[in-house]
Structure formats: C-alpha cells, structure tokens
Design an enzyme around this catalytic site. Structure first.
Site, PDB file in Angstrom:
ATOM      1  N   TYR A 247      68.683  -7.674  18.536  1.00 59.77           N
ATOM      2  CA  TYR A 247      69.605  -8.228  17.551  1.00 59.77           C
ATOM      3  C   TYR A 247      70.881  -8.655  18.254  1.00 59.77           C
ATOM      4  CZ  TYR A 247      72.846  -8.510  13.611  1.00 59.77           C
ATOM      5  OH  TYR A 247      73.776  -8.944  12.702  1.00 59.77           O
TER       6      TYR A 247
ATOM      7  N   ARG B 235      71.424 -12.398   3.797  1.00 58.06           N
ATOM      8  CA  ARG B 235      72.208 -11.175   3.629  1.00 58.06           C
ATOM      9  C   ARG B 235      73.086 -11.313   2.390  1.00 58.06           C
ATOM     10  NH1 ARG B 235      76.888  -9.229   7.936  1.00 58.06           N
ATOM     11  NH2 ARG B 235      78.502  -9.059   6.342  1.00 58.06           N
TER      12      ARG B 235
ATOM     13  N   CYS C 111      83.699  -8.245   8.516  1.00 60.96           N
ATOM     14  CA  CYS C 111      82.618  -7.288   8.724  1.00 60.96           C
ATOM     15  C   CYS C 111      82.163  -6.763   7.370  1.00 60.96           C
ATOM     16  CB  CYS C 111      83.100  -6.132   9.594  1.00 60.96           C
ATOM     17  SG  CYS C 111      81.968  -4.716   9.632  1.00 60.96           S
TER      18      CYS C 111
ATOM     19  N   ASP D  83      72.839 -13.107  14.291  1.00 61.50           N
ATOM     20  CA  ASP D  83      73.809 -13.107  13.201  1.00 61.50           C
ATOM     21  C   ASP D  83      74.363 -14.525  13.049  1.00 61.50           C
ATOM     22  OD1 ASP D  83      75.976 -12.781  11.514  1.00 61.50           O
ATOM     23  OD2 ASP D  83      76.829 -11.081  12.590  1.00 61.50           O
TER      24      ASP D  83
ATOM     25  N   GLU E 268      73.746  -5.540   2.570  1.00 61.05           N
ATOM     26  CA  GLU E 268      74.768  -4.980   3.465  1.00 61.05           C
ATOM     27  C   GLU E 268      75.593  -3.898   2.798  1.00 61.05           C
ATOM     28  OE1 GLU E 268      75.647  -4.059   6.132  1.00 61.05           O
ATOM     29  OE2 GLU E 268      76.940  -5.473   7.209  1.00 61.05           O
TER      30      GLU E 268
ATOM     31  N   GLU F 149      74.902 -15.001   5.446  1.00 64.95           N
ATOM     32  CA  GLU F 149      75.465 -14.108   4.431  1.00 64.95           C
ATOM     33  C   GLU F 149      76.196 -14.877   3.348  1.00 64.95           C
ATOM     34  OE1 GLU F 149      79.507 -12.683   6.668  1.00 64.95           O
ATOM     35  OE2 GLU F 149      77.596 -12.432   7.712  1.00 64.95           O
TER      36      GLU F 149
ATOM     37  N   ASP G  76      85.960 -10.268  14.355  1.00 63.01           N
ATOM     38  CA  ASP G  76      84.785 -10.841  13.695  1.00 63.01           C
ATOM     39  C   ASP G  76      85.213 -11.476  12.376  1.00 63.01           C
ATOM     40  OD1 ASP G  76      82.192 -11.462  12.980  1.00 63.01           O
ATOM     41  OD2 ASP G  76      81.748  -9.455  12.203  1.00 63.01           O
TER      42      ASP G  76
ATOM     43  N   HIS H  64      70.078 -14.456  10.316  1.00 60.88           N
ATOM     44  CA  HIS H  64      70.493 -14.105   8.957  1.00 60.88           C
ATOM     45  C   HIS H  64      71.815 -14.787   8.645  1.00 60.88           C
ATOM     46  CE1 HIS H  64      73.717 -11.158   9.828  1.00 60.88           C
ATOM     47  NE2 HIS H  64      72.929 -10.544  10.685  1.00 60.88           N
TER      48      HIS H  64
ATOM     49  N   ASP I 277      76.397 -15.472  10.587  1.00 62.82           N
ATOM     50  CA  ASP I 277      77.594 -15.439   9.737  1.00 62.82           C
ATOM     51  C   ASP I 277      77.329 -16.177   8.418  1.00 62.82           C
ATOM     52  OD1 ASP I 277      79.083 -13.832  11.372  1.00 62.82           O
ATOM     53  OD2 ASP I 277      80.250 -15.440  12.278  1.00 62.82           O
TER      54      ASP I 277
ATOM     55  N   ASN J  21      71.069  -1.948   8.032  1.00 57.71           N
ATOM     56  CA  ASN J  21      72.084  -1.998   9.086  1.00 57.71           C
ATOM     57  C   ASN J  21      72.605  -0.594   9.354  1.00 57.71           C
ATOM     58  OD1 ASN J  21      74.197  -2.527  10.812  1.00 57.71           O
ATOM     59  ND2 ASN J  21      75.443  -3.606   9.308  1.00 57.71           N
TER      60      ASN J  21
END
Length: 311
Positions: free
Chosen positions: A51, A162, A129, A92, A192, A121, A65, A119, A94, A215
């Site tokens: 990952y 996500r 985060c 990731d 999440e 989100e 982040d 993924h 985002d 996660n």
C-alpha cells in the site's frame, strides 16, 4: 532478483494481479511502503501486496497530508515501488486530484506507472487525514460521478471507493454512500475511521458480498485489531499505511540526536543495517552479474562487522 532480468517481470497487469489477490479468499495484508527500499523489505518478509499512503508520501517529502502533491509526484513513488518489488500495489488517490476528467487522468497515469489498485475518497479539498476532525464531505452523487469516471478510464485497475462519512453522517450515511459508489463501478469499499469492532461488523453486515478494506493506522480513531480479527469481522483487505515511515522516522531521530551529541555514529552502529545487508536487499551482486564489466564488490573489512553478517 533485479528488475532488469526479463524472467522476473510479471506477465500479468498489476490490476489483474491485485484482483486475484483479493478474490482468492482470506484477507489481503497490505503494509505501507513509501519507497523502493521499504517495498523490498516488505517483500522479503513475505508480503504479497503493498500500500502506498498519501500521508507517508507527503511526510517523507516534509509536507502535511492536505492534498498538496500532484499526480506526477505520486507516479514517481509508484514507479519505484512497483519496479523494486514487482508486487501489486494499492495507491492512495486522495480525492482524485479534481473532478471527473482529472480522476480519469489519474487512473491512466497510475496504471502506466505500475499501480494495481487505487482508492479515492469523498472529501473536499483541502482534504485531511481520515482520522482527524471536521472533514468536509463531497456530495455523494458528485463522488459517485468520480467513481464512474475512474471505472470508465481504467484498463485493469482495481477501484476502491473510500467514504469518510461515518464521523458526520453516521452508519446510515456511510452505508448509503457505499452502496451508491458500488453502483457507480467501485470494486470495493473503504469505510474510514470506524471506532470500534461493532461498527466494523455492522458495516460488513449491511454490505454483503462487497469486498471491504480496513485501515489499521496507529494513533488514530481505530483501536488495534489484527488482520485475523478484521477478517473475522468481514473484511478482505487491511492496510498499515504509515507504520514503516513512523518506525524509520523514530530511528532517524535517534541517529541525529546521537550524532549531534557524540560527534560520530559509533553508538548507533548496532542499530544500523550493515553494508552487506543493504547490498543483499537491493541485489547488488545480481546487478553486477548482469554486466561482466562491473567488478564484483568485496565488503570492506576496515570497520568491524556484526557477527551475524559473517555467518
């Protein structure tokens, strides 16, 4: 073996290999790997997939982040990890770096760089985060449009949607979003920042047949669970996104403290990867064997080596 050896290059696209990893049953264990070296070390430990965390990437660059980095910057990380390990990699993505067309561009760039899965989100920029407070959610239908765009653009990429809705919209809102995203083309769902075992179990009960990702980040809202415990709760994938970076950063902090204090690294040698261990991990001898013009390396003997290196 080095990535230059043709027989070691996977003969299936990364997306198909990732899908096979998920569909064979059990739970896919996907530790975070934020560069080529961590990817090699994870592979040597026996992991079959990896990952790439946005938080780990940005932190390794000295950035928070917050959706700051670009598609091309992420592709740089993807290439080195995929090249070094040959393992199927979940990335990731985002928020998809924009709207539908941007998401399609991201999917193509990530696939070409070697990603096996991504993924995206349902947050708005500036994203945070998932385990932090006061996240701003995108409209569910706007997010579904991004999922549909990603599904249309991909060739083989495994697509995970996500949702960060549990904190603000509760379980009903998170489940409703997840169902919408599956209808739009998501292969799996990543709920999440669930905060207890019952939430994980309820989410799985309400989405029967949908592969789910858990996660297991440290210092967040989710208590510690093992991979086997997540599997028992109905999950098919688990990530440990920033664990390797946290351990490496702590070790580097100790090194710099000792170096500033002592004027040398002599007090830290026992905590270091030796030259021989490094060369073995990166396959230096294999690379040298590919080119007869390179003289085989002999490990210097000037500084004492640890005993296990001589065995």
């Amino acid at each position: 073996m080095p990535y230059l050896v043709g027989s070691e290059i996977p003969d299936q696209p990364a997306g198909r290999r990732f899908r096979a990893l998920i569909e064979r049953g059990g739970i896919a264990r996907l530790p975070g790997a934020h560069n080529g070296m961590t990817a090699l070390q994870a592979k040597a430990a026996g992991f079959e997939g990896l990952y790439l965390s946005g938080a780990a990437m940005t932190a390794s660059m000295g950035l928070p982040d917050l959706g700051i980095i670009t598609v091309d910057e992420v592709a740089f990380f993807i290439r080195q990890i995929a090249r070094a390990s040959g393992l199927p990699l979940l990335v990731d993505g985002d928020t998809g770096y924009g709207e539908a067309l941007n998401v399609m561009h991201m999917v193509r760039v990530f696939e070409e760089a070697g990603a096996g899965a991504v993924h995206i989100e349902d947050q708005l920029l500036p994203k945070k985060c998932g385990h932090l407070n006061d996240k701003k959610l995108a409209d569910a239908h706007d997010m579904a449009a991004k999922v549909a765009a990603a599904a249309k653009a991909r060739r083989h990429l495994y697509l995970i949607a996500r949702t960060d809705a549990a904190a603000s919209e509760g379980m009903d809102g998170a489940v409703a979003r997840a169902r919408l995203f599956v209808e739009a083309g998501a292969d799996a769902i990543f709920p999440e920042a669930l905060t207890n075992a019952e939430m994980f179990r309820e989410f799985a009960r309400r989405l029967p047949g949908v592969p789910l990702l858990a996660n297991m980040t440290e210092f967040g809202r989710t208590p510690f669970f093992t991979a086997d415990e997540f599997e028992d709760m109905g999950y098919r994938m688990v990530i440990w996104p920033v664990s390797s970076l946290r351990v490496a950063n702590k070790a580097q902090q100790r090194l710099y403290t000792a170096l500033a204090r002592d004027g040398g690294t002599h007090a830290m040698v026992e905590q270091m990867q030796t030259r021989a261990e490094l060369y073995q991990t990166i396959g230096l001898a294999d690379y040298e064997a590919l080119d007869a013009s390179i003289v085989a390396t002999v490990i210097p003997e000037g500084m004492p080596q640890r005993e296990r290196e001589a065995s």
